[in-house]
Motif scaffolding. Structure first.
Motif, mmCIF file in Angstrom:
data_model
loop_
_atom_site.group_PDB
_atom_site.id
_atom_site.type_symbol
_atom_site.label_atom_id
_atom_site.label_comp_id
_atom_site.label_asym_id
_atom_site.label_seq_id
_atom_site.Cartn_x
_atom_site.Cartn_y
_atom_site.Cartn_z
ATOM 1 N N ARG A 1 -55.353 -0.580 -7.017
ATOM 2 C CA ARG A 1 -54.690 -1.876 -7.145
ATOM 3 C C ARG A 1 -53.341 -1.718 -7.858
ATOM 4 O O ARG A 1 -52.316 -2.240 -7.418
ATOM 5 C CB ARG A 1 -55.596 -2.844 -7.915
ATOM 6 C CG ARG A 1 -54.951 -4.154 -8.338
ATOM 7 C CD ARG A 1 -54.691 -5.090 -7.192
ATOM 8 N NE ARG A 1 -55.922 -5.452 -6.498
ATOM 9 C CZ ARG A 1 -55.953 -6.283 -5.448
ATOM 10 N NH1 ARG A 1 -54.820 -6.810 -4.991
ATOM 11 N NH2 ARG A 1 -57.092 -6.565 -4.841
ATOM 12 N N ILE A 2 -53.342 -0.983 -8.968
ATOM 13 C CA ILE A 2 -52.105 -0.767 -9.720
ATOM 14 C C ILE A 2 -51.103 0.018 -8.880
ATOM 15 O O ILE A 2 -49.918 -0.338 -8.788
ATOM 16 C CB ILE A 2 -52.392 -0.020 -11.039
ATOM 17 C CG1 ILE A 2 -53.275 -0.879 -11.952
ATOM 18 C CG2 ILE A 2 -51.082 0.333 -11.755
ATOM 19 C CD1 ILE A 2 -53.768 -0.153 -13.195
ATOM 20 N N ALA A 3 -51.566 1.097 -8.258
ATOM 21 C CA ALA A 3 -50.671 1.943 -7.468
ATOM 22 C C ALA A 3 -50.085 1.185 -6.285
ATOM 23 O O ALA A 3 -48.874 1.283 -6.011
ATOM 24 C CB ALA A 3 -51.408 3.195 -6.994
ATOM 25 N N ARG A 4 -50.903 0.417 -5.592
ATOM 26 C CA ARG A 4 -50.409 -0.339 -4.434
ATOM 27 C C ARG A 4 -49.424 -1.425 -4.853
ATOM 28 O O ARG A 4 -48.416 -1.658 -4.188
ATOM 29 C CB ARG A 4 -51.576 -0.963 -3.671
ATOM 30 C CG ARG A 4 -52.415 0.027 -2.855
ATOM 31 C CD ARG A 4 -53.312 -0.722 -1.882
ATOM 32 N NE ARG A 4 -54.195 0.174 -1.152
ATOM 33 C CZ ARG A 4 -55.495 0.306 -1.402
ATOM 34 N NH1 ARG A 4 -56.051 -0.382 -2.387
ATOM 35 N NH2 ARG A 4 -56.239 1.128 -0.691
ATOM 36 N N ASP A 5 -49.726 -2.100 -5.958
ATOM 37 C CA ASP A 5 -48.853 -3.184 -6.412
ATOM 38 C C ASP A 5 -47.448 -2.684 -6.754
ATOM 39 O O ASP A 5 -46.464 -3.400 -6.555
ATOM 40 C CB ASP A 5 -49.456 -3.879 -7.638
ATOM 41 C CG ASP A 5 -50.561 -4.862 -7.271
ATOM 42 O OD1 ASP A 5 -50.775 -5.101 -6.066
ATOM 43 O OD2 ASP A 5 -51.215 -5.389 -8.196
ATOM 44 N N GLU B 1 -60.518 -8.264 -6.095
ATOM 45 C CA GLU B 1 -59.844 -9.471 -5.630
ATOM 46 C C GLU B 1 -58.416 -9.587 -6.163
ATOM 47 O O GLU B 1 -57.624 -10.397 -5.673
ATOM 48 C CB GLU B 1 -60.650 -10.705 -6.047
ATOM 49 C CG GLU B 1 -62.065 -10.747 -5.498
ATOM 50 C CD GLU B 1 -62.103 -10.929 -3.994
ATOM 51 O OE1 GLU B 1 -61.119 -11.444 -3.440
ATOM 52 O OE2 GLU B 1 -63.115 -10.545 -3.368
ATOM 53 N N GLY B 2 -58.098 -8.821 -7.205
ATOM 54 C CA GLY B 2 -56.773 -8.914 -7.821
ATOM 55 C C GLY B 2 -56.657 -10.033 -8.830
ATOM 56 O O GLY B 2 -55.552 -10.361 -9.269
ATOM 57 N N ASP B 3 -57.792 -10.614 -9.226
ATOM 58 C CA ASP B 3 -57.775 -11.726 -10.176
ATOM 59 C C ASP B 3 -57.384 -11.247 -11.577
ATOM 60 O O ASP B 3 -57.932 -10.261 -12.084
ATOM 61 C CB ASP B 3 -59.155 -12.392 -10.252
ATOM 62 C CG ASP B 3 -59.551 -13.043 -8.933
ATOM 63 O OD1 ASP B 3 -58.645 -13.304 -8.110
ATOM 64 O OD2 ASP B 3 -60.756 -13.277 -8.723
ATOM 65 N N ASN B 4 -56.454 -11.954 -12.202
ATOM 66 C CA ASN B 4 -56.006 -11.721 -13.575
ATOM 67 C C ASN B 4 -55.236 -10.410 -13.760
ATOM 68 O O ASN B 4 -55.126 -9.911 -14.878
ATOM 69 C CB ASN B 4 -57.187 -11.760 -14.565
ATOM 70 C CG ASN B 4 -56.753 -12.222 -15.949
ATOM 71 O OD1 ASN B 4 -55.870 -13.053 -16.082
ATOM 72 N ND2 ASN B 4 -57.362 -11.666 -16.984
ATOM 73 N N MET B 5 -54.678 -9.860 -12.705
ATOM 74 C CA MET B 5 -53.907 -8.617 -12.832
ATOM 75 C C MET B 5 -52.607 -8.835 -13.593
ATOM 76 O O MET B 5 -52.096 -7.903 -14.224
ATOM 77 C CB MET B 5 -53.629 -8.023 -11.456
ATOM 78 C CG MET B 5 -54.844 -7.395 -10.789
ATOM 79 S SD MET B 5 -55.640 -6.085 -11.773
ATOM 80 C CE MET B 5 -54.316 -4.877 -11.889
ATOM 81 N N ASP B 6 -52.068 -10.057 -13.576
ATOM 82 C CA ASP B 6 -50.846 -10.305 -14.348
ATOM 83 C C ASP B 6 -51.073 -10.036 -15.830
ATOM 84 O O ASP B 6 -50.231 -9.429 -16.499
ATOM 85 C CB ASP B 6 -50.367 -11.746 -14.150
ATOM 86 C CG ASP B 6 -49.587 -11.927 -12.852
ATOM 87 O OD1 ASP B 6 -49.086 -10.906 -12.323
ATOM 88 O OD2 ASP B 6 -49.486 -13.061 -12.367
ATOM 89 N N GLU B 7 -52.204 -10.490 -16.351
ATOM 90 C CA GLU B 7 -52.500 -10.225 -17.764
ATOM 91 C C GLU B 7 -52.723 -8.738 -18.001
ATOM 92 O O GLU B 7 -52.312 -8.198 -19.032
ATOM 93 C CB GLU B 7 -53.730 -11.012 -18.223
ATOM 94 C CG GLU B 7 -54.005 -10.829 -19.706
ATOM 95 C CD GLU B 7 -55.183 -11.641 -20.218
ATOM 96 O OE1 GLU B 7 -55.516 -11.510 -21.409
ATOM 97 O OE2 GLU B 7 -55.779 -12.400 -19.413
ATOM 98 N N VAL B 8 -53.363 -8.071 -17.050
ATOM 99 C CA VAL B 8 -53.561 -6.623 -17.174
ATOM 100 C C VAL B 8 -52.207 -5.913 -17.289
ATOM 101 O O VAL B 8 -52.002 -5.062 -18.157
ATOM 102 C CB VAL B 8 -54.366 -6.079 -15.975
ATOM 103 C CG1 VAL B 8 -54.388 -4.551 -16.000
ATOM 104 C CG2 VAL B 8 -55.786 -6.623 -15.988
ATOM 105 N N TYR B 9 -51.259 -6.280 -16.434
ATOM 106 C CA TYR B 9 -49.945 -5.632 -16.468
ATOM 107 C C TYR B 9 -49.190 -5.972 -17.748
ATOM 108 O O TYR B 9 -48.490 -5.117 -18.311
ATOM 109 C CB TYR B 9 -49.134 -6.030 -15.240
ATOM 110 C CG TYR B 9 -49.706 -5.496 -13.953
ATOM 111 C CD1 TYR B 9 -50.214 -4.194 -13.882
ATOM 112 C CD2 TYR B 9 -49.768 -6.288 -12.804
ATOM 113 C CE1 TYR B 9 -50.762 -3.699 -12.712
ATOM 114 C CE2 TYR B 9 -50.309 -5.794 -11.626
ATOM 115 C CZ TYR B 9 -50.803 -4.514 -11.588
ATOM 116 O OH TYR B 9 -51.345 -4.011 -10.422
#
Length: 213
Positions: free
Chosen positions: A43-47, A197-205
């Motif tokens: 997910r991180i790599a693709r984003d 699902e990619g949920d809450n990835m903004d907070e992760v980043y």
């Protein structure tokens, strides 16, 4: 002559620090098998790069060697943080070849996979003790976090004085219990997410930039 040598050595040390400070931070993704580490790494790599790191699978120990994605640039709040992602094999106290038989894998292949997975655990531990600058610790929020492996690994991370983020993954599942993970490791920040699902990835980043930048 001794003074010149000492001055040259001092300059070399300062230069080394200056350059090493600008090198990407090596961030190891750790956790038990099937917690979603590779899903998160992909997910991180693709984003941020458009490429995946490795195949995702419901079969245990599918990641049996550490895989690395270099120079992943994450932009948050006007600044860029560059990291190398190290997707590590799931750490466990024992890899039983019978686990693979349950997934319609023949016995010879199952024995080979279990041997490789055991070697992968040793490699993951080497990375943790020698080669990472920070840790993202991924836990399946539908599972009990109070295990010997989790306690041991968090203890090692703390003894190495490494910055660590704990991610409570699989919040898209009905049995998800993030509070249980927060209670298990209250000394660390826990972020709920669904890597699938990619949920809450903004907070992760945001937290990756804050902790590892």
């Amino acid at each position: 002559m001794g003074l010149l040598t000492g001055l040259r050595d001092s300059i070399a040390r300062v230069t080394e620090r200056l350059f090493s400070a600008s090198d990407p931070k090596r961030i190891g993704i750790y956790g038990p098998p099937n917690a979603g580490k590779t899903t998160l790494a992909n997910r991180i790599a693709r984003d941020w790069t458009g490429d995946a790191i490795g195949p995702e699978s419901h079969v245990p120990h599918e990641t049996r060697r550490a895989r690395r994605k270099e120079n992943v640039e994450i932009e948050r709040n006007g600044r860029t943080v560059t990291i190398d992602i190290v997707d590590t094999p799931g750490v466990t106290t024992k890899v039983d070849y019978k686990e693979f038989l349950e997934h319609d894998i023949d016995e010879e292949d199952a024995v080979r996979r279990s041997r490789e997975a055991t070697e992968g655990v040793a490699e993951a531990m080497h990375w943790l003790r020698e080669d990472v600058d920070g840790v993202i610790y991924v836990l399946d929020s539908t599972e009990d976090p109070f295990t010997q492996v989790n306690t041991m690994l968090i203890g090692i991370i703390e003894s190495q004085d490494l910055p660590v983020l704990i991610l409570a993954n699989k919040t898209d599942l009905e049995d998800s219990n993030v509070k249980r993970i927060e209670n298990a490791f209250p000394q660390h920040t826990t972020i709920p997410l669904s890597a699938l699902e990619g949920d809450n990835m903004d907070e992760v980043y945001d937290k990756i930039a804050e902790y590892f930048g």
